[in-house]
Scaffold this motif. Structure first.
Motif, PDB file in Angstrom:
ATOM      1  N   GLU A 145      35.806  38.610  42.229  1.00  0.00           N
ATOM      2  CA  GLU A 145      36.721  39.513  43.258  1.00  0.00           C
ATOM      3  C   GLU A 145      37.600  38.633  43.956  1.00  0.00           C
ATOM      4  O   GLU A 145      38.800  39.022  43.842  1.00  0.00           O
ATOM      5  N   PRO A 146      37.309  37.495  44.723  1.00  0.00           N
ATOM      6  CA  PRO A 146      38.346  36.792  45.286  1.00  0.00           C
ATOM      7  C   PRO A 146      39.464  36.273  44.290  1.00  0.00           C
ATOM      8  O   PRO A 146      40.395  36.195  44.840  1.00  0.00           O
ATOM      9  N   LEU A 147      39.053  35.961  43.247  1.00  0.00           N
ATOM     10  CA  LEU A 147      40.102  35.578  42.138  1.00  0.00           C
ATOM     11  C   LEU A 147      40.950  36.690  41.725  1.00  0.00           C
ATOM     12  O   LEU A 147      42.148  36.488  41.433  1.00  0.00           O
ATOM     13  N   ARG A 148      40.233  37.957  41.708  1.00  0.00           N
ATOM     14  CA  ARG A 148      41.318  39.080  41.454  1.00  0.00           C
ATOM     15  C   ARG A 148      42.341  39.387  42.546  1.00  0.00           C
ATOM     16  O   ARG A 148      43.451  39.845  42.276  1.00  0.00           O
ATOM     17  N   GLU A 149      41.663  39.211  43.685  1.00  0.00           N
ATOM     18  CA  GLU A 149      42.522  39.012  44.956  1.00  0.00           C
ATOM     19  C   GLU A 149      43.723  38.365  44.940  1.00  0.00           C
ATOM     20  O   GLU A 149      44.824  38.464  45.033  1.00  0.00           O
ATOM     21  N   ARG A 150      43.503  36.924  44.501  1.00  0.00           N
ATOM     22  CA  ARG A 150      44.501  35.969  44.400  1.00  0.00           C
ATOM     23  C   ARG A 150      45.441  36.234  43.376  1.00  0.00           C
ATOM     24  O   ARG A 150      46.486  35.959  43.293  1.00  0.00           O
ATOM     25  N   LEU A 151      45.057  36.227  42.195  1.00  0.00           N
ATOM     26  CA  LEU A 151      45.828  36.590  40.745  1.00  0.00           C
ATOM     27  C   LEU A 151      46.313  37.916  40.425  1.00  0.00           C
ATOM     28  O   LEU A 151      47.110  38.165  39.459  1.00  0.00           O
ATOM     29  N   GLY A 152      45.808  38.958  41.137  1.00  0.00           N
ATOM     30  CA  GLY A 152      45.937  40.389  40.471  1.00  0.00           C
ATOM     31  C   GLY A 152      45.883  40.418  39.113  1.00  0.00           C
ATOM     32  O   GLY A 152      44.918  40.139  38.547  1.00  0.00           O
ATOM     33  N   GLU A 153      46.810  40.979  38.469  1.00  0.00           N
ATOM     34  CA  GLU A 153      46.668  41.484  37.033  1.00  0.00           C
ATOM     35  C   GLU A 153      46.943  40.295  36.126  1.00  0.00           C
ATOM     36  O   GLU A 153      46.805  40.406  34.929  1.00  0.00           O
ATOM     37  N   ARG A 154      47.190  39.076  36.766  1.00  0.00           N
ATOM     38  CA  ARG A 154      47.164  37.930  35.944  1.00  0.00           C
ATOM     39  C   ARG A 154      45.864  37.444  35.555  1.00  0.00           C
ATOM     40  O   ARG A 154      45.783  36.402  34.821  1.00  0.00           O
ATOM     41  N   LEU A 155      44.822  38.029  35.903  1.00  0.00           N
ATOM     42  CA  LEU A 155      43.463  37.656  35.674  1.00  0.00           C
ATOM     43  C   LEU A 155      43.192  38.371  34.462  1.00  0.00           C
ATOM     44  O   LEU A 155      43.143  39.709  34.581  1.00  0.00           O
ATOM     45  N   TRP A 156      42.339  37.783  33.638  1.00  0.00           N
ATOM     46  CA  TRP A 156      41.978  38.191  32.286  1.00  0.00           C
ATOM     47  C   TRP A 156      40.339  37.532  32.407  1.00  0.00           C
ATOM     48  O   TRP A 156      40.113  36.546  32.886  1.00  0.00           O
ATOM     49  N   VAL A 157      39.567  38.644  31.778  1.00  0.00           N
ATOM     50  CA  VAL A 157      38.259  38.066  31.620  1.00  0.00           C
ATOM     51  C   VAL A 157      37.532  38.074  30.055  1.00  0.00           C
ATOM     52  O   VAL A 157      38.050  38.958  29.473  1.00  0.00           O
ATOM     53  N   ALA A 158      37.000  37.126  29.876  1.00  0.00           N
ATOM     54  CA  ALA A 158      36.570  36.975  28.523  1.00  0.00           C
ATOM     55  C   ALA A 158      35.238  36.031  28.442  1.00  0.00           C
ATOM     56  O   ALA A 158      34.679  35.545  29.486  1.00  0.00           O
ATOM     57  N   PRO A 159      34.407  36.092  27.379  1.00  0.00           N
ATOM     58  CA  PRO A 159      33.300  35.310  27.044  1.00  0.00           C
ATOM     59  C   PRO A 159      34.023  33.779  26.919  1.00  0.00           C
ATOM     60  O   PRO A 159      35.311  33.695  26.833  1.00  0.00           O
ATOM     61  N   SER A 160      33.183  32.752  27.172  1.00  0.00           N
ATOM     62  CA  SER A 160      33.521  31.326  27.230  1.00  0.00           C
ATOM     63  C   SER A 160      34.267  30.828  26.081  1.00  0.00           C
ATOM     64  O   SER A 160      35.008  30.208  26.258  1.00  0.00           O
ATOM     65  N   CYS A 161      33.754  31.331  25.164  1.00  0.00           N
ATOM     66  CA  CYS A 161      34.336  30.848  23.786  1.00  0.00           C
ATOM     67  C   CYS A 161      34.112  31.788  22.740  1.00  0.00           C
ATOM     68  O   CYS A 161      33.580  32.970  22.978  1.00  0.00           O
ATOM     69  N   SER A 162      34.588  31.762  21.573  1.00  0.00           N
ATOM     70  CA  SER A 162      34.230  32.744  20.272  1.00  0.00           C
ATOM     71  C   SER A 162      32.692  33.126  20.268  1.00  0.00           C
ATOM     72  O   SER A 162      31.802  32.055  20.523  1.00  0.00           O
ATOM     73  N   LEU A 163      32.471  34.182  20.149  1.00  0.00           N
ATOM     74  CA  LEU A 163      30.958  34.579  19.916  1.00  0.00           C
ATOM     75  C   LEU A 163      30.156  34.288  18.667  1.00  0.00           C
ATOM     76  O   LEU A 163      29.215  34.829  18.450  1.00  0.00           O
ATOM     77  N   LEU A 164      30.987  33.424  17.850  1.00  0.00           N
ATOM     78  CA  LEU A 164      30.563  33.198  16.448  1.00  0.00           C
ATOM     79  C   LEU A 164      29.366  32.514  16.587  1.00  0.00           C
ATOM     80  O   LEU A 164      28.324  32.364  15.911  1.00  0.00           O
ATOM     81  N   HIS A 165      29.103  31.948  17.730  1.00  0.00           N
ATOM     82  CA  HIS A 165      27.629  30.992  18.100  1.00  0.00           C
ATOM     83  C   HIS A 165      26.526  31.785  18.690  1.00  0.00           C
ATOM     84  O   HIS A 165      25.256  31.334  19.067  1.00  0.00           O
TER      85      HIS A 165
END
Ligand SMILES: Nc1nc2c(c(=O)[nH]1)N[C@@H](CNc1ccc(C(=O)N[C@@H](CCC(=O)N[C@@H](CCC(=O)N[C@@H](CCC(=O)O)C(=O)O)C(=O)O)C(=O)O)cc1)CN2
Ligand SMILES: [Zn+2]
Length: 789
Positions: free
Chosen positions: A309-329
């Motif tokens: 949440e604080p990160l979203r405050e700081r970055l606005g729409e520049r924030l994307w969220v994902a798994p850490s790496c490919s889910l191949l593993h």
């Protein structure tokens, strides 16, 4: 809107559809059209699933028939000359010949090398580059898949391995030359690819440069700016992705490349968030990998939102969220795990659940926690239940680990004294022959195991099948003249999963398959709690096998580091602690085997090297605890009991000291593919104990000729004295067919005999009198222990 996205989805299919389709195509039972249809269905299904979970963009191009690195080699026209490929667009059978040496059409040829992808149990096909290597756009697979996704109404985000990571993973053939010299022409092909994707209307391209988390030589790091500079211009926006660790020394470069966004792994390296925020230019997207792509634990969503949440405050729409790496593993879908304990199941998330977690986090960021209140409450309950479960913490296990003295990690005497006692007990000939443990797992055996697990075959009948198999394996080894026998591992589905099934603190899924290489998968057990051994795991099988022969039967266990490395480990306890708990369970097993009269015991550690941290600064600590764990598992036996260990995937040079510190009486290693060159490392190091350098490559169906084996052993004697050499294949035989195994082992034993005759001296002067073994009566059923149905 906060963009929810994903770096890659497992392609094998929830029912391993791709595996079955590949194997039936290779066997000539189905057509290429059938295979293509299965693949297209899987892609569509996986995109659908990700969109339904709430992802905006779906990754495209990470689907692969064998391996994504090989896909890139094909796309760049990197096909070694021995495959005789001259078409403008390279076909699927050439691809399979490169991967596995043969395909339904085309001449067989030596397959390309395969090696581990960073510190994972996934194997990629190593690109082979010639000094005059040319690159050209030689495959349309990526563009076709982009078009396919668009036609189905998805917004595709193509995934590319970046040019520097591709070159880093490659090997040079035909002379040792600087592969960075090839960077310039390679980048030219990337320009062409990006321009075509641009024409296709692609908005974002993901470009993976995981080597940025390694201790990268400066000459490599320096090349990033120039190459990415050349990728500016006619192209979609670029998301530069890094994973498996922290950027550290590469931070500045990664933040300032002329791309449009950066993905960082905040699961492995949460500490890099602040430094990245401080450096990342204000116009760039920051994609944070917060859902663990390497493990199966459910994300604690509330805790994660506290960070986001604080990160979203700081970055606005520049924030994307994902798994850490490919889910191949990770495995595909938890929904298939009806039989997993309900409590444990509520703590887990597989790929399908993980993309949903990413989407929920983004919704909460955009619309507030209330919008997803129910999901959050459910996640809280799971986190709470996991924290407080009585199954997880076992006081007696913790106590035993904490009270472990220094003695536990030491054998009673030094190697030279032990060797004397062992040679007295087992007067083996010079160049003793043995195998690494497994014999072929026939389809019949696997079907019997499946039927037993599904309740269609009763325990007694399953046990009969296994005993017959073991008796057969023992008999053929005697007939072929091996000196130290094995029981053949018929009872094992896998060398890690089998033990996991028998230990407390482990859970195992029914269908949690993860690709290991090509069509081969593993089902890593889940370590959720403190590990303890309720009872012996292998003693009954080994003593049964021993009862069938006068020759020494080698006990066979999987070591603590490999058990940890090839499982999904709990994330609420340090890895060294988990390894030590496993080591203690194995120690008890080793002692029980010894008590049952088994005097030679192998503790396999093929994943010892793989567990080495990606950053050198962390090596010492890892090697210390990993070595200690092995020594604790082996340390409880008398001098006359001989401990073997086995490692394939060598690259030992970096870790020779640790290998010697394991203090195994005998180590069998993979050297066949490098033609014994590895042994020089052992000899330069003055490795003191006995060594069984693999004398032929079991990864190929080719039968080694006797002279070839003799030649290798002679070469080995230049580095290691003959008295300390053993003769064995370079790994287990479970993936091979019986015919080639018989021919190969007969040649191997023949080679040992020729070498003995030529040397004219026995290994021991004493008469080769065998230690007598009394047959062990089988009064208790063995199998009932492992039935879970
Ligand atoms: N965990 C682990 N990692 C490892 C290795 C390893 O041995 N274990 N070896 C190295 C190389 N990797 C490998 C990984 C997998 C396989 C492998 O052969 N996997 C098998 C599955 C093995 C298994 O667990 N088999 C089960 C279930 C088999 C199965 O699918 N049965 C069929 C029916 C039988 C059939 O038709 O085969 C079904 O249920 O439908 C069993 O034997 O019980 C496969 O993909 O085919 C080999 C090497 C490195 N990493
Ligand atoms: Zn091996």
């Amino acid at each position: 809107m906060t963009i929810a996205h994903n770096l890659g989805f497992p392609r094998i299919g929830v029912g391993r559809e791709l595996k079955w389709a590949l194997e039936s195509y290779w066997a000539g039972k189905t057509t290429q059209a059938d295979l293509l249809t299965t693949a297209a269905n899987l892609r569509a299904q996986h995109w659908q699933l990700q969109r339904a979970a709430g992802l905006e963009q779906v990754p495209v191009g990470e689907f692969s028939f064998y391996d994504q690195v090989l896909d890139h080699s094909l796309m760049f026209g990197v096909v070694p000359p021995r495959f005789g490929e001259s078409s403008e667009r390279i076909g699927l059978d050439t691809y399979f010949r490169m991967a596995r040496g043969r395909a339904p059409s085309g001449e067989p040829a030596a397959a390309c090398e395969m090696t581990k992808w960073f510190d994972t149990n996934y194997h990629y096909i190593v690109p082979e580059l010639q000094p005059d290597q040319r690159f050209r756009l030689a495959s349309d697979k990526l563009f076709a898949e982009v078009a396919e996704a668009q036609a189905q109404g998805f917004s595709p985000r193509p995934v590319l391995i970046g040019p520097l990571t591709y070159l880093w993973l490659a090997k040079t053939k035909g002379g040792d030359f600087d592969r960075l010299k090839l960077l310039d022409p390679l980048v030219g092909v990337y320009q062409e690819i990006l321009a075509r994707l641009n024409e296709q209307g692609v908005d974002w391209v993901q470009i993976d440069e995981p080597i940025l988390v390694l201790d990268l030589p400066t000459e490599w790091l320096r090349m990033f700016e120039g190459s990415y500079g050349r990728l500016a211009g006619n192209r979609p926006r670029l998301l530069l992705t890094t994973y498996f660790g922290a950027l550290e020394g590469s931070l500045h470069v990664a933040c300032h490349l002329p791309v449009d966004g950066l993905h960082v792994d905040l699961v492995r390296a949460p500490g890099q968030l602040e430094p990245v925020l401080a450096k990342l230019p204000g116009h760039k997207v920051l994609s944070v990998g917060v859902v663990d792509g390497r493990n199966i634990w459910r994300t604690d969503l509330t805790q994660e939102l506290d960070r986001l949440e604080p990160l979203r405050e700081r970055l606005g729409e520049r924030l994307w969220v994902a798994p850490s790496c490919s889910l191949l593993h990770v495995p595909v879908d938890l929904a298939r795990e009806e039989r997993l304990d309900r409590g444990i199941r509520s703590w887990l998330a597989f790929a399908a659940q993980k993309v949903a977690e990413v989407a929920v986090l983004c919704r909460a960021l955009d619309q507030g926690r209330d919008a997803v209140a129910e999901v959050l409450a459910d996640s809280d309950r799971a986190a709470q239940s996991r924290r407080t479960s009585p199954d997880i913490n076992r006081a007696e296990v913790r106590k035993r680990v904490s009270e472990l003295g220094a003695d536990a990690a030491r054998r009673r005497s030094s190697y030279s004294e032990r060797a004397k006692a062992q040679r007295e007990r087992y007067p083996l000939p010079l160049y003793p022959t043995t195998t690494i443990g497994s014999f072929p797992q026939t389809a019949e055996l696997r079907v019997a195991r499946r039927d037993f697990k599904n309740g269609r075959l009763d325990a007694a009948s399953y046990e009969t099948v296994l005993r017959e198999r073991i008796a057969h394996d023992v008999q053929v080894q005697e007939r072929w003249g091996l000196d130290v026998l094995v029981h053949g591992e018929a009872e094992r589905n896998d060398m890690v999963e089998y033990f996991g099934e028998q230990l407390d603190g482990f859970a195992f899924s029914r269908n949690g398959w993860v690709q290991s290489y090509g069509s081969r998968c593993v089902k890593p057990p889940i370590i959720y709690g403190d590990v303890a051994r309720p009872g012996p795991m292998t003693v009954a099988w080994t003593t049964y096998a021993q009862s069938l022969t006068e020759r020494p039967m080698k006990g066979m266990l999987t070591g603590p580091v490999t058990m940890l490395q090839w499982s999904f480990a709990r994330d609420d306890l340090d890895r060294d602690e988990i390894a030590m708990q496993i080591a203690l369970a194995l120690r008890d097993e080793v002692i029980d085997l010894e008590k049952a009269g088994i005097g030679i015991i192998q503790i396999d550690e093929p994943a010892f090297r793989e567990g080495l941290p990606l950053r050198r600064a962390a090596w010492r600590d890892y090697l210390d605890w990993a070595t200690r764990a092995f020594r604790v598992s082996a340390g409880g036996v008398a001098d006359s009991t001989q401990i073997h260990t086995h490692m394939c995937y060598s690259e030992f040079n970096d870790i020779m000291t640790a290998i010697a510190e394991l203090d195994a009486d005998v180590i069998t290693i993979e050297t066949a593919r490098s033609d014994m060159e590895l042994l020089e490392a052992f000899s330069d190091f003055d490795y003191p104990n006995e060594i069984g350098p693999g004398v032929y490559d079991i990864h190929s169906p080719n039968v080694p000729a006797t002279e070839e084996i003799v030649g290798r052993v002679v070469k080995a004697t230049r580095s290691i004295p003959a008295e300390r050499l053993w003769i064995n294949p370079d790994c287990g035989l479970k993936t091979r067919g019986w015919k080639e195994v018989e021919a190969s082992l007969r040649n191997m034993v023949g080679a040992a005999r020729l070498l003995r005759d030529a040397s004219g001296q026995p290994r021991e002067t004493a008469d080769a009198e065998r230690t007598p073994h009394s047959p062990v009566p089988m009064d208790r059923p063995i199998v009932s222990l492992t039935a879970d149905g």
